[in-house]
Scaffold this motif. Sequence first.
Motif, PDB file in Angstrom:
ATOM      1  N   SER A 177      61.188 -36.516 -55.040  1.00 33.56           N
ATOM      2  CA  SER A 177      59.778 -36.309 -54.715  1.00 33.56           C
ATOM      3  C   SER A 177      59.515 -34.856 -54.346  1.00 33.56           C
ATOM      4  CB  SER A 177      59.372 -37.219 -53.550  1.00 33.56           C
ATOM      5  OG  SER A 177      59.403 -38.570 -53.928  1.00 33.56           O
ATOM      6  N   PHE A 178      60.434 -34.281 -53.591  1.00 31.47           N
ATOM      7  CA  PHE A 178      60.341 -32.876 -53.208  1.00 31.47           C
ATOM      8  C   PHE A 178      60.246 -32.003 -54.451  1.00 31.47           C
ATOM      9  CE2 PHE A 178      62.749 -28.978 -51.763  1.00 31.47           C
ATOM     10  CZ  PHE A 178      61.726 -28.451 -50.997  1.00 31.47           C
ATOM     11  N   ALA A 179      61.101 -32.280 -55.445  1.00 37.47           N
ATOM     12  CA  ALA A 179      61.096 -31.502 -56.682  1.00 37.47           C
ATOM     13  C   ALA A 179      59.781 -31.669 -57.438  1.00 37.47           C
ATOM     14  CB  ALA A 179      62.276 -31.923 -57.558  1.00 37.47           C
ATOM     15  N   LYS A 180      59.258 -32.881 -57.461  1.00 31.69           N
ATOM     16  CA  LYS A 180      58.000 -33.109 -58.169  1.00 31.69           C
ATOM     17  C   LYS A 180      56.837 -32.397 -57.497  1.00 31.69           C
ATOM     18  CE  LYS A 180      58.816 -37.458 -60.618  1.00 31.69           C
ATOM     19  NZ  LYS A 180      58.204 -38.748 -60.994  1.00 31.69           N
ATOM     20  N   VAL A 181      56.803 -32.450 -56.167  1.00 31.52           N
ATOM     21  CA  VAL A 181      55.732 -31.771 -55.434  1.00 31.52           C
ATOM     22  C   VAL A 181      55.772 -30.273 -55.698  1.00 31.52           C
ATOM     23  CG1 VAL A 181      54.919 -31.138 -53.132  1.00 31.52           C
ATOM     24  CG2 VAL A 181      55.512 -33.509 -53.627  1.00 31.52           C
ATOM     25  N   LEU A 182      56.966 -29.679 -55.623  1.00 28.30           N
ATOM     26  CA  LEU A 182      57.085 -28.233 -55.806  1.00 28.30           C
ATOM     27  C   LEU A 182      56.830 -27.830 -57.253  1.00 28.30           C
ATOM     28  CD1 LEU A 182      59.987 -27.010 -53.513  1.00 28.30           C
ATOM     29  CD2 LEU A 182      57.577 -27.397 -53.014  1.00 28.30           C
ATOM     30  N   ALA A 183      57.285 -28.628 -58.204  1.00 31.92           N
ATOM     31  CA  ALA A 183      57.031 -28.307 -59.608  1.00 31.92           C
ATOM     32  C   ALA A 183      55.533 -28.322 -59.893  1.00 31.92           C
ATOM     33  CB  ALA A 183      57.758 -29.302 -60.515  1.00 31.92           C
ATOM     34  N   ASN A 184      54.848 -29.292 -59.353  1.00 35.50           N
ATOM     35  CA  ASN A 184      53.404 -29.366 -59.567  1.00 35.50           C
ATOM     36  C   ASN A 184      52.691 -28.166 -58.951  1.00 35.50           C
ATOM     37  OD1 ASN A 184      51.027 -31.137 -60.443  1.00 35.50           O
ATOM     38  ND2 ASN A 184      50.537 -30.758 -58.300  1.00 35.50           N
ATOM     39  N   ALA A 185      53.094 -27.803 -57.725  1.00 35.14           N
ATOM     40  CA  ALA A 185      52.437 -26.699 -57.031  1.00 35.14           C
ATOM     41  C   ALA A 185      52.804 -25.347 -57.631  1.00 35.14           C
ATOM     42  CB  ALA A 185      52.807 -26.729 -55.550  1.00 35.14           C
ATOM     43  N   ALA A 186      54.110 -25.108 -57.813  1.00 35.29           N
ATOM     44  CA  ALA A 186      54.564 -23.778 -58.214  1.00 35.29           C
ATOM     45  C   ALA A 186      54.421 -23.530 -59.712  1.00 35.29           C
ATOM     46  CB  ALA A 186      56.030 -23.593 -57.793  1.00 35.29           C
ATOM     47  N   VAL A 187      54.833 -24.500 -60.521  1.00 34.77           N
ATOM     48  CA  VAL A 187      54.852 -24.285 -61.974  1.00 34.77           C
ATOM     49  C   VAL A 187      53.487 -24.598 -62.593  1.00 34.77           C
ATOM     50  CG1 VAL A 187      56.006 -24.853 -64.142  1.00 34.77           C
ATOM     51  CG2 VAL A 187      57.308 -24.848 -61.991  1.00 34.77           C
ATOM     52  N   LYS A 188      52.941 -25.760 -62.282  1.00 29.67           N
ATOM     53  CA  LYS A 188      51.675 -26.153 -62.890  1.00 29.67           C
ATOM     54  C   LYS A 188      50.499 -25.375 -62.316  1.00 29.67           C
ATOM     55  CE  LYS A 188      48.703 -30.158 -63.711  1.00 29.67           C
ATOM     56  NZ  LYS A 188      48.535 -31.631 -63.514  1.00 29.67           N
ATOM     57  N   ASN A 189      50.392 -25.332 -60.988  1.00 32.00           N
ATOM     58  CA  ASN A 189      49.198 -24.746 -60.369  1.00 32.00           C
ATOM     59  C   ASN A 189      49.292 -23.235 -60.161  1.00 32.00           C
ATOM     60  OD1 ASN A 189      48.155 -27.333 -60.251  1.00 32.00           O
ATOM     61  ND2 ASN A 189      48.765 -27.662 -58.129  1.00 32.00           N
ATOM     62  N   GLU A 190      50.500 -22.715 -59.907  1.00 33.34           N
ATOM     63  CA  GLU A 190      50.647 -21.298 -59.598  1.00 33.34           C
ATOM     64  C   GLU A 190      51.298 -20.501 -60.722  1.00 33.34           C
ATOM     65  OE1 GLU A 190      52.628 -21.019 -55.812  1.00 33.34           O
ATOM     66  OE2 GLU A 190      51.455 -22.666 -54.981  1.00 33.34           O
ATOM     67  N   GLY A 191      51.747 -21.178 -61.768  1.00 36.84           N
ATOM     68  CA  GLY A 191      52.265 -20.494 -62.944  1.00 36.84           C
ATOM     69  C   GLY A 191      53.603 -19.801 -62.762  1.00 36.84           C
ATOM     70  N   LYS A 192      54.432 -20.259 -61.830  1.00 34.37           N
ATOM     71  CA  LYS A 192      55.757 -19.660 -61.654  1.00 34.37           C
ATOM     72  C   LYS A 192      56.603 -19.925 -62.894  1.00 34.37           C
ATOM     73  CE  LYS A 192      54.811 -18.590 -57.331  1.00 34.37           C
ATOM     74  NZ  LYS A 192      54.461 -17.213 -56.930  1.00 34.37           N
ATOM     75  N   LYS A 193      57.349 -18.887 -63.292  1.00 26.57           N
ATOM     76  CA  LYS A 193      58.137 -18.977 -64.529  1.00 26.57           C
ATOM     77  C   LYS A 193      59.639 -19.136 -64.280  1.00 26.57           C
ATOM     78  CE  LYS A 193      54.669 -18.392 -67.365  1.00 26.57           C
ATOM     79  NZ  LYS A 193      54.232 -19.495 -68.269  1.00 26.57           N
ATOM     80  N   ASN A 194      60.087 -18.790 -63.082  1.00 26.11           N
ATOM     81  CA  ASN A 194      61.524 -18.849 -62.815  1.00 26.11           C
ATOM     82  C   ASN A 194      61.765 -18.946 -61.314  1.00 26.11           C
ATOM     83  OD1 ASN A 194      61.672 -16.005 -61.731  1.00 26.11           O
ATOM     84  ND2 ASN A 194      61.041 -15.556 -63.845  1.00 26.11           N
ATOM     85  N   PHE A 195      63.007 -19.260 -60.952  1.00 33.09           N
ATOM     86  CA  PHE A 195      63.359 -19.328 -59.544  1.00 33.09           C
ATOM     87  C   PHE A 195      64.831 -18.996 -59.349  1.00 33.09           C
ATOM     88  CE2 PHE A 195      64.697 -23.493 -60.965  1.00 33.09           C
ATOM     89  CZ  PHE A 195      65.702 -23.907 -60.107  1.00 33.09           C
ATOM     90  N   VAL A 196      65.163 -18.655 -58.116  1.00 31.95           N
ATOM     91  CA  VAL A 196      66.551 -18.513 -57.669  1.00 31.95           C
ATOM     92  C   VAL A 196      66.764 -19.540 -56.574  1.00 31.95           C
ATOM     93  CG1 VAL A 196      68.156 -17.054 -56.372  1.00 31.95           C
ATOM     94  CG2 VAL A 196      66.872 -16.094 -58.285  1.00 31.95           C
ATOM     95  N   PHE A 197      67.903 -20.208 -56.620  1.00 31.89           N
ATOM     96  CA  PHE A 197      68.234 -21.179 -55.581  1.00 31.89           C
ATOM     97  C   PHE A 197      69.145 -20.536 -54.544  1.00 31.89           C
ATOM     98  CE2 PHE A 197      71.058 -24.211 -53.595  1.00 31.89           C
ATOM     99  CZ  PHE A 197      70.183 -25.186 -53.152  1.00 31.89           C
ATOM    100  N   CYS A 198      68.874 -20.840 -53.259  1.00 29.89           N
ATOM    101  CA  CYS A 198      69.737 -20.394 -52.177  1.00 29.89           C
ATOM    102  C   CYS A 198      69.808 -21.508 -51.146  1.00 29.89           C
ATOM    103  CB  CYS A 198      69.205 -19.111 -51.538  1.00 29.89           C
ATOM    104  SG  CYS A 198      70.249 -18.478 -50.200  1.00 29.89           S
ATOM    105  N   GLY A 199      70.968 -22.133 -51.016  1.00 31.82           N
ATOM    106  CA  GLY A 199      71.073 -23.251 -50.087  1.00 31.82           C
ATOM    107  C   GLY A 199      72.479 -23.756 -49.932  1.00 31.82           C
ATOM    108  N   THR A 200      72.625 -24.791 -49.128  1.00 36.00           N
ATOM    109  CA  THR A 200      73.931 -25.357 -48.835  1.00 36.00           C
ATOM    110  C   THR A 200      74.380 -26.287 -49.956  1.00 36.00           C
ATOM    111  OG1 THR A 200      72.849 -27.105 -47.568  1.00 36.00           O
ATOM    112  CG2 THR A 200      73.594 -25.169 -46.360  1.00 36.00           C
ATOM    113  N   ASP A 201      75.523 -26.915 -49.747  1.00 33.81           N
ATOM    114  CA  ASP A 201      76.147 -27.706 -50.803  1.00 33.81           C
ATOM    115  C   ASP A 201      75.952 -29.199 -50.600  1.00 33.81           C
ATOM    116  OD1 ASP A 201      77.288 -27.207 -53.181  1.00 33.81           O
ATOM    117  OD2 ASP A 201      79.353 -27.085 -52.486  1.00 33.81           O
TER     118      ASP A 201
END
Length: 457
Positions: A177-201
Motif C-alpha cells: 500500500s505504501f508503494a501504491k500511495v507513493l507511486a500515485n503521488a510521486a510518479v502520476k501526480n508529480e511526474g518523478k522519473k527516477n529514484f534512489v533507495f536508502c534504507g535498512t535491510d
Amino acid sequence: MKKMASLFLAGTMALSLAACGGSTASSSAAESTATPASTAESTEQTTADASDSDTIKIGVLTYMSSARSATMGFFQVGWEAAGEEINNAGGIGGKKIEFKLYDPQNDAAQVPQRLTEAKNDGCVAVVFAVGDDLAPTAAEWAEQNQFPVVAESNTSTEISIKHFSKYFFNAGPNAWSFAKVLANAAVKNEGKKNFVFCGTDGAATIDAENLLLLEGQKIDPDFSCLASYRVSSDDSQFSNIISSIASTAPDMVLQQGGGPTFVAFAQQGLMFGLFDNSDVYNDFVVDTSTNSSLAEAGQFPYGHTKGMYLLNFWDESQMDENIKGFCDNYMNNPISQENGYVAPSDAGLSCYRCVKSIVLGAQSCVDAGTDYTDPQTLTDAIAQISWTDSTGEHHYRELDNQLTFDYYYGVSTQEGSEAYNNSPIATDIVTYTADEVLPTEEEMKAYAETLGVTDRF
C-alpha cells in the motif's frame, strides 16, 4: 457496524494494566512498569489485584534490552491506551486484561522461544510489537503452533506471500500500500522519473523499494531506480552515502528504515545539499518519535519530506469520539508525560489496533458462548471481527490477514507545527481507503511467481 462498535465499547471491556517483562533468554517475564522498560524502573501497577482465573492474559513481544529498546515507549503507550479504553468500558465477560511482556532481544532465533513462553504462561494471543525483520519467524511459529499472533510491524510479502499463516494477523501498514500511495503521488501526480533507495535491510523496506519500482512502472514504464543503498543504523555510514546520492541528484529518494536512520539521513542530507534538488519520501513524514529532535535542532527538511502516515493527529475535526479517546489516553499516559511526547505515534496506533483486534475476538466468543482460551476458536473469531471509526473500516482480509484502514498522504510543513514542539504536520492531505491501495489477489499471484512461490494461491 459503527453502532455495533460503539455499543461494544460502551459496555464490554476492562483492563488490569499489570504487565510483565524481562531481558534475559532464560527468564522473560517479570513485573513491568508505567514508564518505558528502557528506564529499568519496575513498579507494580495500582490496579486491582486479580488471580489468573480472573484475567485474560495477552502477551506482547517487544524491544526491552536491545539498542532499539529506546523506541519501546511509543509502542507501549499504544497497547496501554487500548487497555485503558477496555478498562473504562467494563470488561470482557467480567474479566480484566493483563499484558505480559517478552523480550526477543532483536534476535530472530529467540522469537520462537518467547512466543512459546507466552503460550505456556496462559496468554490467549500475542501482540508482536517488533520489527518486520523478525516477523517471518513469528509467522512460521504461529502456523506451526496454530496460535494467534497479531503484528503491528509493517506487512511485507515475506509474511503475506512467502510465510503466510492464517494464525498471523497484520495490523500494521502494508508495504505494498505504501508503494501504491507513493507511486500515485510521486510518479502520476508529480511526474518523478527516477529514484534512489536508502534504507535498512528489513523485509518491508526491501518491498518498499521493489514495489515502488513495480507500481511506478505501471504508471510510467520508464520510471527507474538509479541506485540502492542498504545501511544499518550506524550514523557513520551516512556521510559517504548521502554525498553519493546528492551527486546523483535523483528526482526522489525513498528513505526507509526507522526513526534513528532518518535522523542521521536528514542531518547528513542538509550538510550535502541533498534537499536542494531531491525530495525525500518515507513513512515518517509526521512521526513525532522521529522528528522532534530534528525539529528542535532546526534540521527538519520541511516541504521536502513527503509520505504516508496513519493518523492526522493535529486535526480533531477529522476524528470521531473513539479516535479522540485514543489520542487522549495516549497523551495522558505517564510514559508520554514523563518523556515529553508531543503526539501519538503511528506505531502506537498500530499496537492499539492489535489489542483491540484480540479483545473484539474474545468478546465475540463470550457473546457466542465459545471458549476464547482455545487458540483455534479465538483465531477464527479474530478473522471475523470488524469495526469502523474515523480512520476507516477495519477487518482482516481473508486474502492476506491484513487489517484494513485508511492511509494518508501529505507534505511536511512548518506552519502549524508550533503546536507540537515544531514537529511537522502535513497539508493538502490525500486519503486512500484500503480498497484503493491494498494489493489484489491477481497482483499478489503475479508477484508470487516472481518470488518463486508456487504454493501460496
